[in-house]
Scaffold this active site. Sequence first.
Site, PDB file in Angstrom:
ATOM      1  N   HIS A  10       0.834  -1.200   0.000  1.00  0.00           N
ATOM      2  CA  HIS A  10       0.000   0.000   0.000  1.00  0.00           C
ATOM      3  C   HIS A  10       0.875   1.260   0.000  1.00  0.00           C
ATOM      4  O   HIS A  10       0.625   2.198  -0.757  1.00  0.00           O
ATOM      5  CB  HIS A  10      -0.924   0.009   1.219  1.00  0.00           C
ATOM      6  CG  HIS A  10      -2.151  -0.827   1.062  1.00  0.00           C
ATOM      7  ND1 HIS A  10      -2.101  -2.198   0.908  1.00  0.00           N
ATOM      8  CD2 HIS A  10      -3.474  -0.486   1.020  1.00  0.00           C
ATOM      9  CE1 HIS A  10      -3.342  -2.673   0.805  1.00  0.00           C
ATOM     10  NE2 HIS A  10      -4.185  -1.657   0.862  1.00  0.00           N
ATOM     11  N   HIS A  25       1.120  -3.973   9.290  1.00  0.00           N
ATOM     12  CA  HIS A  25       2.518  -3.689   8.966  1.00  0.00           C
ATOM     13  C   HIS A  25       3.245  -3.136  10.182  1.00  0.00           C
ATOM     14  O   HIS A  25       2.640  -2.455  11.024  1.00  0.00           O
ATOM     15  CB  HIS A  25       2.629  -2.659   7.834  1.00  0.00           C
ATOM     16  CG  HIS A  25       2.368  -3.214   6.475  1.00  0.00           C
ATOM     17  ND1 HIS A  25       3.175  -4.160   5.889  1.00  0.00           N
ATOM     18  CD2 HIS A  25       1.391  -2.952   5.569  1.00  0.00           C
ATOM     19  CE1 HIS A  25       2.696  -4.469   4.690  1.00  0.00           C
ATOM     20  NE2 HIS A  25       1.613  -3.749   4.482  1.00  0.00           N
TER      21      HIS A  25
END
Length: 358
Positions: A118, A177
């Site tokens: 992303h 993450h």
Amino acid sequence: SIKMDLLHSNGVLIIQHLQRDYRAYQDFLNFMSHVGDPRNIFSIYFPLWFQLNQVVGTKMIWVAVIGDWFNLIFKWILFGHRPYWWVQETMVYPNQSSPCLEQFPITCETGPGSPSGHAMGSSCVWYVMVTAALSYTVRWKDKSAVTLHRLTWSFLWSIFWIIQISVCISRVFIATHFPHQVVLGVFAGILVAAAFEHTPAIQTASLRMYIKINLFLFIFALGFYLSLKLLDIDLLWSVPKAKKWCANPDWINIDTTPFAGLVRNLGALFGLGLGINSEMFITSCKGKNSCKISFRILCIAASLATLQLYNFVKIPTHTEYLFYILSFCKSAAVPLTVVALVPYCVHSLMRRTEKKLN
């Protein structure tokens, strides 16, 4: 290994801090995570930019596809864990006192975590958009225009970094993450996008070249996967972990697996090549109507509306290979629609209207 465990444990502390103290911003952070979704490049950013500037739109697809391909290779090399499963399996915390990290419907990505796709995709596409916008102001020569260019430069790059930081925080907040993974993703994306500032050949690539690039990317990725598999290294090691530790099995989506992203991107690149080298594109986007603002606005509106309808087309997931084939076809249809089908329909409609008026 000790240094990496320390990096991960410090990352978990940051995630806990965000989930505790930034709870009020949960909706905004979830929204920013969606903003950074690489799929938005094809369904939102590309349709807008291609009709405004075909050079920028073409570059955007190439940067997104190559960037995501590098992201896949890096993920397979770096073997990055994701926080929501790492805290469940690590031996760092004594007496099984692993921290409790909240999960969300978009937490359970199934691929490895480093670098963040992303963050990488977001920095890629926004770098292209910012540099494209600044290319118009850099040509201004008089003194007042130079001052305006500097102000524009500062404003656009500030927006760029605000968006990247927001996307990074959102990905850390949802525990998908670690902080170092999103930082690596941002700078990797900038490097890929900057490299394409010096590759004008993509603007004149033939359909044969698009097919060759597609085959190279696919064969290299598949060959890399099979070679390591022969060495008893499973590059899909992260999928069982995601399925095991995801709080809700319904949040697991085959669309987030490594090969799903590869197939989706190869389909988009093939669709772009097919569209740009089609007679429909030459007739409509190279014709006299292509310079009209009304033509471009109609193409943008029709493209965005049509692509939203594509979201209602659900690909069956019960057979993995069928899913990959249909995903490739659906992804190819997106740029083909934006580049050729919609402009040709708009061009034909405008031509009929002009004939009636005459």
